[in-house]
Design a protein around this motif. Structure first.
Motif, PDB file in Angstrom:
ATOM      1  N   LEU A  53      28.635  48.130  39.363  1.00  9.43           N
ATOM      2  CA  LEU A  53      29.345  49.472  39.454  1.00  9.43           C
ATOM      3  C   LEU A  53      30.962  49.047  39.415  1.00  9.43           C
ATOM      4  O   LEU A  53      31.749  49.550  38.694  1.00  9.43           O
ATOM      5  N   PHE A  54      31.255  48.048  40.180  1.00  3.64           N
ATOM      6  CA  PHE A  54      32.612  47.480  39.991  1.00  3.64           C
ATOM      7  C   PHE A  54      33.098  47.180  38.578  1.00  3.64           C
ATOM      8  O   PHE A  54      34.216  47.456  38.052  1.00  3.64           O
ATOM      9  N   LEU A  55      32.252  46.245  38.292  1.00  8.82           N
ATOM     10  CA  LEU A  55      32.592  45.826  36.683  1.00  8.82           C
ATOM     11  C   LEU A  55      32.552  46.918  35.722  1.00  8.82           C
ATOM     12  O   LEU A  55      33.411  46.548  34.588  1.00  8.82           O
ATOM     13  N   ALA A  56      31.917  47.797  35.901  1.00  6.20           N
ATOM     14  CA  ALA A  56      31.934  48.937  34.964  1.00  6.20           C
ATOM     15  C   ALA A  56      33.240  49.634  34.956  1.00  6.20           C
ATOM     16  O   ALA A  56      33.915  49.837  33.866  1.00  6.20           O
ATOM     17  N   THR A  57      34.009  49.492  36.146  1.00  7.16           N
ATOM     18  CA  THR A  57      35.226  50.167  36.094  1.00  7.16           C
ATOM     19  C   THR A  57      36.343  49.168  35.436  1.00  7.16           C
ATOM     20  O   THR A  57      37.210  49.716  34.884  1.00  7.16           O
ATOM     21  N   GLU A  58      36.041  47.847  35.556  1.00  3.53           N
ATOM     22  CA  GLU A  58      36.935  46.946  34.738  1.00  3.53           C
ATOM     23  C   GLU A  58      36.703  46.988  33.244  1.00  3.53           C
ATOM     24  O   GLU A  58      37.724  47.083  32.549  1.00  3.53           O
ATOM     25  N   ILE A  59      35.311  47.227  32.983  1.00  3.01           N
ATOM     26  CA  ILE A  59      35.354  47.343  31.541  1.00  3.01           C
ATOM     27  C   ILE A  59      36.065  48.835  30.870  1.00  3.01           C
ATOM     28  O   ILE A  59      36.555  48.768  29.859  1.00  3.01           O
ATOM     29  N   LEU A  60      36.023  49.885  31.782  1.00  7.11           N
ATOM     30  CA  LEU A  60      36.442  51.000  31.386  1.00  7.11           C
ATOM     31  C   LEU A  60      38.250  50.959  31.388  1.00  7.11           C
ATOM     32  O   LEU A  60      38.758  51.497  30.398  1.00  7.11           O
ATOM     33  N   SER A  98      32.158  29.330  32.042  1.00  2.98           N
ATOM     34  CA  SER A  98      30.958  30.120  32.276  1.00  2.98           C
ATOM     35  C   SER A  98      30.006  29.249  32.456  1.00  2.98           C
ATOM     36  O   SER A  98      28.871  29.640  33.151  1.00  2.98           O
ATOM     37  N   TRP A  99      29.686  28.048  31.705  1.00  6.81           N
ATOM     38  CA  TRP A  99      28.684  27.340  31.798  1.00  6.81           C
ATOM     39  C   TRP A  99      28.771  26.878  33.322  1.00  6.81           C
ATOM     40  O   TRP A  99      27.671  26.610  33.643  1.00  6.81           O
ATOM     41  N   THR A 100      29.739  26.207  33.778  1.00  6.57           N
ATOM     42  CA  THR A 100      29.977  25.583  35.052  1.00  6.57           C
ATOM     43  C   THR A 100      29.419  26.693  36.011  1.00  6.57           C
ATOM     44  O   THR A 100      29.022  25.932  37.113  1.00  6.57           O
ATOM     45  N   MET A 101      29.838  27.933  35.794  1.00  8.56           N
ATOM     46  CA  MET A 101      29.379  28.924  36.729  1.00  8.56           C
ATOM     47  C   MET A 101      28.031  29.075  37.046  1.00  8.56           C
ATOM     48  O   MET A 101      27.558  29.357  37.721  1.00  8.56           O
ATOM     49  N   VAL A 102      27.356  29.262  35.625  1.00  8.19           N
ATOM     50  CA  VAL A 102      25.908  29.284  35.705  1.00  8.19           C
ATOM     51  C   VAL A 102      25.052  28.332  36.249  1.00  8.19           C
ATOM     52  O   VAL A 102      24.299  28.487  37.180  1.00  8.19           O
ATOM     53  N   GLY A 110      30.007  35.129  40.221  1.00  9.80           N
ATOM     54  CA  GLY A 110      29.547  34.317  39.148  1.00  9.80           C
ATOM     55  C   GLY A 110      29.810  35.580  37.861  1.00  9.80           C
ATOM     56  O   GLY A 110      30.321  35.512  36.824  1.00  9.80           O
ATOM     57  N   LEU A 111      28.981  36.811  38.370  1.00 16.10           N
ATOM     58  CA  LEU A 111      29.041  37.973  37.309  1.00 16.10           C
ATOM     59  C   LEU A 111      30.397  38.498  37.117  1.00 16.10           C
ATOM     60  O   LEU A 111      30.831  38.539  35.965  1.00 16.10           O
ATOM     61  N   TYR A 112      31.320  38.355  38.176  1.00 16.42           N
ATOM     62  CA  TYR A 112      32.678  38.783  38.208  1.00 16.42           C
ATOM     63  C   TYR A 112      33.453  37.856  37.009  1.00 16.42           C
ATOM     64  O   TYR A 112      34.085  38.084  36.004  1.00 16.42           O
ATOM     65  N   TRP A 113      33.054  36.458  37.148  1.00 15.98           N
ATOM     66  CA  TRP A 113      33.771  35.385  36.372  1.00 15.98           C
ATOM     67  C   TRP A 113      33.272  35.719  34.942  1.00 15.98           C
ATOM     68  O   TRP A 113      33.942  35.511  33.914  1.00 15.98           O
ATOM     69  N   HIS A 114      31.871  36.014  34.680  1.00 17.07           N
ATOM     70  CA  HIS A 114      31.495  36.073  33.411  1.00 17.07           C
ATOM     71  C   HIS A 114      32.290  37.492  32.725  1.00 17.07           C
ATOM     72  O   HIS A 114      32.314  37.258  31.435  1.00 17.07           O
ATOM     73  N   ILE A 115      32.367  38.680  33.168  1.00 21.27           N
ATOM     74  CA  ILE A 115      32.881  39.603  32.771  1.00 21.27           C
ATOM     75  C   ILE A 115      34.293  39.244  32.397  1.00 21.27           C
ATOM     76  O   ILE A 115      35.029  39.672  31.309  1.00 21.27           O
ATOM     77  N   VAL A 116      35.234  38.446  33.327  1.00 22.59           N
ATOM     78  CA  VAL A 116      36.645  38.025  32.906  1.00 22.59           C
ATOM     79  C   VAL A 116      36.461  37.149  31.589  1.00 22.59           C
ATOM     80  O   VAL A 116      37.389  37.428  30.712  1.00 22.59           O
ATOM     81  N   ASP A 117      35.563  36.296  31.483  1.00 25.98           N
ATOM     82  CA  ASP A 117      35.566  35.448  30.237  1.00 25.98           C
ATOM     83  C   ASP A 117      35.178  36.371  28.931  1.00 25.98           C
ATOM     84  O   ASP A 117      35.535  36.130  27.892  1.00 25.98           O
ATOM     85  N   MET A 118      34.394  37.353  29.207  1.00 27.16           N
ATOM     86  CA  MET A 118      33.632  37.893  28.287  1.00 27.16           C
ATOM     87  C   MET A 118      35.081  38.849  27.735  1.00 27.16           C
ATOM     88  O   MET A 118      35.142  39.184  26.406  1.00 27.16           O
ATOM     89  N   ILE A 119      35.735  39.423  28.562  1.00 29.92           N
ATOM     90  CA  ILE A 119      37.062  40.240  27.988  1.00 29.92           C
ATOM     91  C   ILE A 119      37.983  39.201  27.362  1.00 29.92           C
ATOM     92  O   ILE A 119      38.560  39.809  26.173  1.00 29.92           O
ATOM     93  N   TRP A 120      38.280  37.956  27.464  1.00 23.45           N
ATOM     94  CA  TRP A 120      38.911  37.356  26.774  1.00 23.45           C
ATOM     95  C   TRP A 120      38.225  36.840  25.392  1.00 23.45           C
ATOM     96  O   TRP A 120      39.022  36.813  24.394  1.00 23.45           O
ATOM     97  N   ILE A 121      37.088  36.802  25.408  1.00 22.56           N
ATOM     98  CA  ILE A 121      36.374  36.747  24.146  1.00 22.56           C
ATOM     99  C   ILE A 121      36.702  37.874  23.056  1.00 22.56           C
ATOM    100  O   ILE A 121      36.609  37.427  21.746  1.00 22.56           O
ATOM    101  N   TYR A 122      36.940  39.009  23.512  1.00 19.56           N
ATOM    102  CA  TYR A 122      37.338  40.140  23.031  1.00 19.56           C
ATOM    103  C   TYR A 122      38.994  40.052  22.564  1.00 19.56           C
ATOM    104  O   TYR A 122      39.203  40.543  21.491  1.00 19.56           O
ATOM    105  N   LEU A 123      39.772  39.791  23.407  1.00 23.87           N
ATOM    106  CA  LEU A 123      41.259  39.709  23.423  1.00 23.87           C
ATOM    107  C   LEU A 123      41.568  38.515  22.323  1.00 23.87           C
ATOM    108  O   LEU A 123      42.438  38.864  21.459  1.00 23.87           O
ATOM    109  N   PHE A 124      40.787  37.406  22.338  1.00 25.39           N
ATOM    110  CA  PHE A 124      41.166  36.382  21.267  1.00 25.39           C
ATOM    111  C   PHE A 124      41.136  36.907  19.812  1.00 25.39           C
ATOM    112  O   PHE A 124      42.161  36.936  19.198  1.00 25.39           O
ATOM    113  N   PRO A 125      40.269  37.314  19.516  1.00 27.41           N
ATOM    114  CA  PRO A 125      40.217  37.656  18.002  1.00 27.41           C
ATOM    115  C   PRO A 125      40.994  38.892  17.661  1.00 27.41           C
ATOM    116  O   PRO A 125      41.737  39.066  16.618  1.00 27.41           O
TER     117      PRO A 125
END
Length: 246
Positions: free
Chosen positions: A44-51, A94-98, A225-240
């Motif tokens: 639920l917290f990560l949903a607010t970050e995505i918003l 992300s891999w090291t976090m997993v 780990g979930l928080y970190w993956h969301i942070v990484d995913m956001i950068w995957i969108y910011l980069f392109p």
């Protein structure tokens, strides 16, 4: 539901006071329920970050439609190689976090500590690269909004004034300043999330050193780990969005 949960009744009963696990909260029936509730709360917290970032992405798109040529030209002043390097760094993190979550779940304390430390190192590398990127932008005057003063663009920046005021300089545009306003706002906000992530990773690293995590309890590692993956995913969108725009 969770393969790492413990049925409290197997420890002598279904009541919290009969269980000696210090991590078990009395208002839950089982450790499984506690784990799942914590995970739902994190989602639920990560949903607010995505918003939050979603709104910024929409704003960027609206401004890009208003200044299409300026946005395309402005992105050429970003260092694509550094952006790609940071992308690789975060993918590795992300891999090291997993692996840290897996190690905690399988009672491998030393590996948990090691992978968490690697993740923190990757986070610092990311921030170091952004420091060099930001420094270059500051020196060149590629700054947000009214602080923009770069002189090499084919279209001059507008003088400072009310946002709704018609520019008096021929050919003047707010496009470049708007691009870098969004660039610093979105990458800066992402950087703040990286700093918060470093704090959380350090917290669970210290706890992992004390041997607090095992197959019976590793919820903090999983949630961070979930928080970190969301942070990484956001950068995957910011980069392109910023570095590969065309």
């Amino acid at each position: 539901m969770s393969t790492t949960s413990i049925d409290l009744e197997s420890h002598g009963g279904g009541h919290g006071h009969e269980v000696h696990d210090p991590h078990f909260q009395h208002h839950y029936s089982t450790m499984e329920q506690q784990f799942d509730t914590s995970k739902i709360g994190m989602w639920l917290f990560l949903a607010t970050e995505i918003l939050l970032f979603g709104g910024l992405f929409v704003g960027f798109g609206l401004m890009e439609s208003r200044y299409p040529r300026e946005f395309v030209e402005a992105h050429t002043y970003l260092q694509r190689s550094l952006g790609a390097l940071n992308t690789v760094v975060l993918l590795v993190s992300s891999w090291t976090m997993v692996m840290a979550v897996h190690s905690a779940r399988t009672n491998q304390r030393q590996k948990t500590v090691m992978f968490l430390a690697f993740t923190i190192v990757c986070a610092f590398i990311f921030l170091g690269v952004k420091y060099f990127e930001y420094s270059a932008k500051f020196e060149e005057g590629l700054l947000p909004a009214k602080y923009y003063w770069h002189k090499e663009n084919s279209i001059p920046a507008c003088p400072a004034g009310p946002a709704n005021q018609t520019p008096t300089v021929p050919g003047c545009t707010h496009g470049y300043a708007t691009f870098f306003a969004f660039y610093f706002m979105m990458t800066g906000l992402h950087g703040i999330h990286i700093v918060v992530g470093i704090g959380l990773l350090t917290w669970i690293l210290l706890r992992a050193k004390k041997g607090e995590f095992s197959h019976a309890y590793y919820t903090p590692v999983d949630l961070v780990g979930l928080y970190w993956h969301i942070v990484d995913m956001i950068w995957i969108y910011l980069f392109p969005l910023y570095y590969l725009i065309s």
